[in-house]
Write a protein that holds these residues in place. Structure first.
Motif, short mmCIF file in Angstrom:
data_model
loop_
_atom_site.label_atom_id
_atom_site.label_comp_id
_atom_site.label_asym_id
_atom_site.label_seq_id
_atom_site.Cartn_x
_atom_site.Cartn_y
_atom_site.Cartn_z
N ASN A 16 -12.31 -72.06 41.63
CA ASN A 16 -11.38 -70.99 42.01
C ASN A 16 -12.03 -69.61 41.98
O ASN A 16 -11.39 -68.62 41.67
CB ASN A 16 -10.16 -71.03 41.05
N ARG A 38 -12.08 -63.06 41.54
CA ARG A 38 -11.19 -63.72 40.59
C ARG A 38 -11.69 -65.15 40.40
O ARG A 38 -12.25 -65.74 41.32
CB ARG A 38 -9.74 -63.70 41.09
N HIS A 146 -11.05 -63.17 34.96
CA HIS A 146 -10.80 -64.62 34.88
C HIS A 146 -10.04 -64.99 33.61
O HIS A 146 -10.04 -64.25 32.62
CB HIS A 146 -12.13 -65.38 34.94
N LYS A 151 -5.41 -68.84 37.35
CA LYS A 151 -4.13 -68.96 38.07
C LYS A 151 -3.06 -68.01 37.55
O LYS A 151 -2.51 -67.22 38.32
CB LYS A 151 -3.62 -70.41 37.97
N GLY A 155 -3.74 -64.48 38.03
CA GLY A 155 -2.80 -64.29 39.14
C GLY A 155 -2.07 -62.96 39.02
O GLY A 155 -1.91 -62.23 40.01
N TYR A 176 -2.38 -65.48 45.77
CA TYR A 176 -2.00 -66.26 44.58
C TYR A 176 -1.92 -67.75 44.92
O TYR A 176 -2.47 -68.59 44.21
CB TYR A 176 -0.64 -65.75 44.08
N THR A 179 -4.82 -70.52 45.17
CA THR A 179 -5.28 -71.24 43.98
C THR A 179 -5.02 -72.75 44.09
O THR A 179 -5.81 -73.56 43.60
CB THR A 179 -4.57 -70.67 42.72
N CYS A 182 -7.86 -74.35 45.80
CA CYS A 182 -9.11 -74.20 45.03
C CYS A 182 -9.14 -75.06 43.77
O CYS A 182 -10.21 -75.49 43.33
CB CYS A 182 -9.30 -72.74 44.65
N LEU A 183 -7.98 -75.29 43.18
CA LEU A 183 -7.94 -76.03 41.91
C LEU A 183 -7.70 -77.54 42.08
O LEU A 183 -7.79 -78.29 41.11
CB LEU A 183 -6.83 -75.48 41.00
N ALA A 212 0.18 -73.19 41.37
CA ALA A 212 0.58 -71.80 41.61
C ALA A 212 1.86 -71.89 42.43
O ALA A 212 1.83 -72.29 43.58
CB ALA A 212 -0.51 -71.06 42.38
#
Length: 255
Positions: A16, A38, A146, A151, A155, A176, A179, A182-183, A212
């Motif tokens: 992320n 981020r 981070h 998240k 976020g 937002y 995420t 990405c996760l 998210a």
């Protein structure tokens, strides 16, 4: 709304990690790349990751995690990098999970509690107050901020940076929600290790907390409006970001 491709930096062992540049402010100017990143936790970086990180021009690592999370997974040390670590979760009494405590965390925290968690984080928060001071000093940018998965705390921090740069709320929400893509690999990996200990309801709760969700960030944005009437008043009263200071920040960060 113009859809922007998320600028993911491809690390081997950091999830992320994204450049927040490229988003448009309301006046049409665009956030410069290389100023704000981020990310999820950085502690598992490989040697290749460290080389990549060193090319990004990062001067500040801003860590939102609690001390026990930091101890469990310390940040790598980079020379000439400024480290700031201030817990951002606010007054919530639950402990953010480390690998050992994750199972119980996902069983006792539900989506309602999480909305409440988001709604209180933007206020009287020493971590975000320090963040908003830090981003006004060009000597501290590029900055990566981070938490554990990048998240929730990250976020909110990202939303505050983007609000200060006058980015529209629908774009902030888009940033937002990115995420979730990405996760996904990390969440699937976690789900495989826990699924034999969880019943269906608990697994659903795990996925709800690891997502998210629009309703989470919206709870924070709505709470700001409810308490202050406008985002501009909020930024000025919580962080001293007057119209002049925001204009100065924007002139440096936007093209």
């Amino acid at each position: 709304m113009e859809h922007l491709e998320t600028k993911v930096i491809p690390f081997e062992a950091v999830y992320n990690f994204r450049d927040m540049g490229g988003y448009k402010a309301r006046d049409g100017r665009v956030i410069k790349t290389g100023l704000f990143y981020r990310s999820a936790a950085l502690g598992k970086m490989t040697a290749t990751d460290k080389k990549l990180f060193a090319t990004l021009g990062i001067k500040t690592i801003f860590d939102y995690r609690d001390p026990h999370e930091v101890q469990n997974n310390p940040n790598p040390v980079f020379p000439h990098t400024h480290y700031i670590q201030i817990p951002a979760k606010g007054k919530h009494t639950f402990e953010m999970p480390t690998n050992t405590g994750a199972r119980d965390f996902y069983k006792v925290i539900n989506a309602d509690m999480f909305r409440g968690f988001y709604a209180q984080m933007p206020f009287n928060n020493a971590s975000f107050q320090k963040l908003m001071v830090t981003i006004q000093n060009p000597d501290y940018l590029g900055l990566v901020h981070h938490c554990a998965v990048g998240k929730d705390r990250t976020g909110i921090g990202s939303a505050l940076i983007l609000l200060a740069l006058d980015v529209p709320e629908e774009t902030i929400m888009e940033n937002y929600l990115a995420t979730n893509v990405c996760l996904q690999p990390m969440i699937e990996k976690m789900a495989q290790t826990i699924q034999h200990q969880y019943n269906d309801r608990e697994l659903q709760q795990f996925y709800a907390l690891m997502s998210a969700r629009e309703e989470y960030l919206q709870a924070a944005l709505d709470a700001i409006d409810k308490q202050y009437g406008s985002k501009a008043t909020y930024l000025e009263q919580e962080f001293g970001l007057t119209t002049e200071k925001r204009a100065q920040l924007q002139s440096y960060c936007l093209n």
